[in-house]
Scaffold this motif. Structure first.
Motif, short mmCIF file in Angstrom:
data_model
loop_
_atom_site.label_atom_id
_atom_site.label_comp_id
_atom_site.label_asym_id
_atom_site.label_seq_id
_atom_site.Cartn_x
_atom_site.Cartn_y
_atom_site.Cartn_z
N LEU A 28 0.82 -1.22 0.00
CA LEU A 28 0.00 0.00 0.00
C LEU A 28 0.85 1.26 0.00
O LEU A 28 0.33 2.34 -0.33
CB LEU A 28 -0.94 0.02 1.21
CG LEU A 28 -2.06 -1.02 1.26
CD1 LEU A 28 -3.02 -0.71 2.40
CD2 LEU A 28 -2.81 -1.10 -0.05
N HIS A 29 2.13 1.17 0.34
CA HIS A 29 2.94 2.40 0.29
C HIS A 29 3.19 2.84 -1.14
O HIS A 29 3.66 3.97 -1.37
CB HIS A 29 4.26 2.22 1.07
CG HIS A 29 5.37 1.58 0.31
ND1 HIS A 29 5.78 0.30 0.55
CD2 HIS A 29 6.18 2.05 -0.67
CE1 HIS A 29 6.78 0.00 -0.25
NE2 HIS A 29 7.06 1.05 -1.01
N HIS A 30 2.87 1.99 -2.13
CA HIS A 30 2.89 2.41 -3.53
C HIS A 30 1.57 3.08 -3.92
O HIS A 30 1.45 3.57 -5.05
CB HIS A 30 3.13 1.21 -4.45
CG HIS A 30 4.51 0.66 -4.38
ND1 HIS A 30 5.52 1.08 -5.22
CD2 HIS A 30 5.07 -0.26 -3.56
CE1 HIS A 30 6.64 0.42 -4.93
NE2 HIS A 30 6.40 -0.39 -3.92
N GLY A 62 16.53 6.86 -1.49
CA GLY A 62 15.40 7.24 -2.33
C GLY A 62 14.17 6.41 -2.04
O GLY A 62 13.04 6.90 -2.09
N GLY A 63 14.38 5.13 -1.72
CA GLY A 63 13.25 4.27 -1.36
C GLY A 63 12.56 4.74 -0.10
O GLY A 63 11.33 4.66 0.01
N LEU A 64 13.32 5.26 0.87
CA LEU A 64 12.72 5.80 2.09
C LEU A 64 11.86 7.02 1.76
O LEU A 64 10.79 7.23 2.37
CB LEU A 64 13.82 6.18 3.09
CG LEU A 64 14.69 5.03 3.61
CD1 LEU A 64 15.74 5.57 4.57
CD2 LEU A 64 13.84 3.97 4.30
N ILE A 65 12.31 7.83 0.81
CA ILE A 65 11.51 8.98 0.39
C ILE A 65 10.22 8.51 -0.29
O ILE A 65 9.13 9.02 0.00
CB ILE A 65 12.32 9.87 -0.56
CG1 ILE A 65 13.46 10.55 0.22
CG2 ILE A 65 11.46 10.92 -1.25
CD1 ILE A 65 14.45 11.28 -0.65
N ASN A 66 10.34 7.53 -1.18
CA ASN A 66 9.15 7.03 -1.88
C ASN A 66 8.12 6.46 -0.92
O ASN A 66 6.91 6.54 -1.16
CB ASN A 66 9.55 5.94 -2.87
CG ASN A 66 10.46 6.45 -3.96
OD1 ASN A 66 10.58 7.66 -4.18
ND2 ASN A 66 11.12 5.54 -4.66
N ALA A 67 8.58 5.86 0.18
CA ALA A 67 7.67 5.20 1.12
C ALA A 67 7.19 6.13 2.22
O ALA A 67 6.37 5.71 3.05
CB ALA A 67 8.36 3.99 1.74
N SER A 68 7.67 7.37 2.25
CA SER A 68 7.28 8.30 3.30
C SER A 68 5.95 8.96 2.95
O SER A 68 5.76 9.40 1.80
CB SER A 68 8.36 9.38 3.49
OG SER A 68 9.58 8.79 3.88
N TYR A 69 5.08 9.06 3.93
CA TYR A 69 3.72 9.53 3.68
C TYR A 69 3.72 10.92 3.05
O TYR A 69 3.00 11.18 2.08
CB TYR A 69 2.93 9.55 5.00
CG TYR A 69 1.52 9.03 4.86
CD1 TYR A 69 0.65 9.60 3.95
CD2 TYR A 69 1.06 7.98 5.64
CE1 TYR A 69 -0.65 9.13 3.82
CE2 TYR A 69 -0.23 7.51 5.53
CZ TYR A 69 -1.08 8.08 4.62
OH TYR A 69 -2.36 7.62 4.49
N GLN A 70 4.51 11.86 3.59
CA GLN A 70 4.49 13.22 3.08
C GLN A 70 5.40 13.39 1.86
O GLN A 70 4.99 13.97 0.85
CB GLN A 70 4.92 14.22 4.18
CG GLN A 70 3.91 14.38 5.30
CD GLN A 70 4.01 13.25 6.33
OE1 GLN A 70 4.91 12.43 6.25
NE2 GLN A 70 3.09 13.22 7.27
N LEU A 71 6.64 12.89 1.93
CA LEU A 71 7.58 13.10 0.85
C LEU A 71 7.14 12.42 -0.44
O LEU A 71 7.49 12.86 -1.53
CB LEU A 71 8.97 12.60 1.26
CG LEU A 71 9.66 13.39 2.37
CD1 LEU A 71 10.99 12.75 2.74
CD2 LEU A 71 9.88 14.84 1.97
N ASN A 72 6.39 11.34 -0.32
CA ASN A 72 5.91 10.65 -1.52
C ASN A 72 5.07 11.56 -2.40
O ASN A 72 5.09 11.43 -3.63
CB ASN A 72 5.10 9.41 -1.12
CG ASN A 72 4.52 8.69 -2.32
OD1 ASN A 72 3.39 8.94 -2.73
ND2 ASN A 72 5.30 7.79 -2.88
#
Length: 563
Positions: free
Chosen positions: A281-283, A362-372
């Motif tokens: 769901l983080h995608h 970069g993966g941490l950024i993609n999975a972050s609620y706000q930064l995504n």
């Protein structure tokens, strides 16, 4: 079945098995198909970056999204799956053996995968399946595309069952003994793959195929995307874990060292099994229809994957330092200077390791609620995938190729081929740095992904993006040169290099290492915990999606639906 030779088992020192000619043909068939996919997918990638530069137009009759679909499917699914299955078969054959029956079943899996790949490829080339790598509904492909994908998955399942059977038979013959580390890792990866592909297989069989055949008038788009990303995120770890296998158990042998910790390696793989699947769901953080609470829960579970990743980084650099210091290289970084930088079998995977540092960030950024929300659906995401998969994973696969292919073909990695491999590695690193870097920067400014019209932001043309797109074209061109060099090396190692014996490097544990606890072999427990985490993370979200589906949509449409 081959009989394993054991030497001083208490210290985990064992002689690897000898691979038969029939085994080698099987493993080389998978590896060879992967390199065919590399050429086709790489050519499509070159066409993409040239079109996106704004200075190149595709020939008449070829659509940009055809090219994009071929690139994504061939490299993201075909290249990786074939190489991984072939490599893992070789690892299992070398550590636990393979019987004649298992080998015949493995061939069946190869041909089923190949038939499925050809079916899907034909539909894309004929312009009947320009649905991109993610094949999101409501984009609809020809039924043969989905049937082909289903066959590829079924063929890979056969590989799962063969690998599990190989270890099962070995365990029956060696009761109360820990399994070989590489065999343990292969079984973990295939367990994760099988569980993950159940989602996409269910979606393809019960949603896309009936819908494309006309049995159902509608499709539940949100459910199909949710089931895809249930599979799509562990797919990344299916790519990554074979690279980790090489890092943990093969690179130490190449540098003249030993495995830092067998227990740490096994535990990290168990944790990857736990936390790679229930996080899809983080995608979908920007998608409506999914409860924000469950999105947040899966984001938390996603960040848990950092733990085994850091364990791996610690283990690898501990191996490097201990090996260097045992060889007498002192000082704070003396051990680093004396690593075998001129050995392409080490250099290519090591650069892959380094690339995973910014790739993981970069993966941490993609999975972050706000930064995504800043990077979602921008070309930043494309750059991220080219750092993680196309650099970390593929460079490690290339490093494996330099010793695996000559070992399977009875040839030698010569000094000239080693030098050419180093040149290829430099070209790949340079091209990917330029291309991926430009993608990341343009993505931060809102440059879209999945689009041939990447110079537009909404309705306005952004002239400043032209430099980033040209950089992508330059980087992509350098990468294609690297692909041609790699294909030349592969052909040379497979058919023309001098005859000889190339080492199959499998590292041993330190003699005084702590014994690996037997509880790490509790397969039923690990699978049960994995299933429990998946049920916890997905039961309510999927139930909500089905319950609140739009009127008239059929969540599953087989054998009957809204006709």
């Amino acid at each position: 079945m081959a009989v394993e030779k054991l030497v001083n088992y208490e210290t985990n020192s064992r002689l690897p098995l000898t691979l038969s000619k029939s085994e080698k043909r099987l493993y080389m068939s998978f590896i060879s198909f992967a390199f065919i996919a590399l050429f086709i997918g790489g050519l499509m990638g070159l066409l993409q970056v040239l079109v996106r530069s704004g200075h190149f137009t595709l020939p008449a009759g070829i659509d940009y999204y055809q090219v994009l679909t071929v690139h994504g499917v061939i490299l993201g699914l075909v290249l990786t799956t074939y190489f991984i299955v072939g490599f893992q078969y070789a690892l299992m054959g070398k550590t636990v053996g393979i019987s004649d029956t298992q080998r015949r079943v493995a061939w069946l899996g190869f041909w089923i995968m190949t038939i499925g790949t050809v079916m899907a490829a034909i539909t894309v080339l004929y312009g009947k399946a320009s649905v991109l790598y993610t094949f999101y509904a409501p984009l609809k492909a020809h039924p043969a595309f989905y049937i082909g994908l289903a066959l590829v998955i079924v063929g890979s399942w056969i590989a799962c069952f063969v690998n599990w059977r190989q270890l099962y038979i070995w365990k029956k013959k060696h009761p109360n003994e820990k399994s070989p580390l590489l065999a343990f890792m292969v079984v973990i990866n295939m367990a994760m793959w099988f569980i993950a592909t159940l989602g996409v297989a269910g979606s393809v069989l019960f949603q896309f195929i009936p819908w494309s055949l006309g049995y159902a008038a509608t499709i539940d788009v949100l459910l199909s995307r949710t089931l895809f990303w249930y599979f799509g995120h562990p797919l990344v770890y299916f790519w990554l874990l074979p690279a980790y296998m090489a890092w943990y158990a093969i690179i130490p042998k190449i540098i003249g060292g030993k495995i830092f910790s067998d227990s740490l390696a096994r535990l990290s793989f168990v944790l990857f099994l736990f936390f790679s699947i229930p996080v899809g769901l983080h995608h979908q953080l920007t998608e409506p229809g999914l409860d924000t609470t469950w999105k947040f829960i899966q984001v938390v579970l996603t960040f848990m994957v950092v733990i085994p990743s850091l364990m791996t980084a610690f283990s690898m650099f501990a191996t490097f330092e201990i090996t260097g210091r045992k060889k007498g290289y002192g000082g704070l970084f003396g051990w680093l200077k004396h690593l075998p930088w001129k050995d392409v079998r080490f250099l290519a995977p090591f650069i892959g390791m380094l690339a995973f540092i910014p790739g993981g960030a970069g993966g941490l950024i993609n999975a972050s609620y706000q930064l995504n929300t800043v990077v979602h659906n921008t070309i930043w995401v494309t750059g991220h995938f080219h750092l993680t998969v196309a650099t970390t994973v593929v460079l490690t696969f290339f490093g494996i190729t330099y010793w695996l292919v000559p070992h399977l073909t009875g040839r030698k990695l010569t000094k000239s081929m080693n030098r050419l491999g180093i040149i290829q590695t430099i070209f790949w690193t340079l091209g990917m740095t330029i291309m991926s870097g430009a993608m990341h920067i343009q993505g931060l400014f809102g440059g879209p992904r999945r689009s041939a019209y990447s110079e537009y932001n909404g309705t306005e043309q952004v002239a400043e993006w032209g430099a980033y797109q040209m950089a992508q074209a330059i980087g992509g061109s350098i990468l294609f040169i690297a692909i041609i060099i790699m294909l030349y090396i592969f052909i040379k190692l497979a058919f023309f290099a001098p005859k000889g014996e190339e080492e199959f490097p499998i590292a041993e544990e330190e003699i005084d290492a702590e014994p690996t606890p037997m509880w790490l072999e509790r397969w039923k427990l690990w699978i049960a915990i994995t299933i429990a985490l998946i049920l916890f993370a997905y039961t309510i979200p999927i139930a909500d999606v089905i319950q609140n589906a739009p009127p008239g949509s059929a969540p599953f449409a087989w054998p009957i639906g809204n006709n």
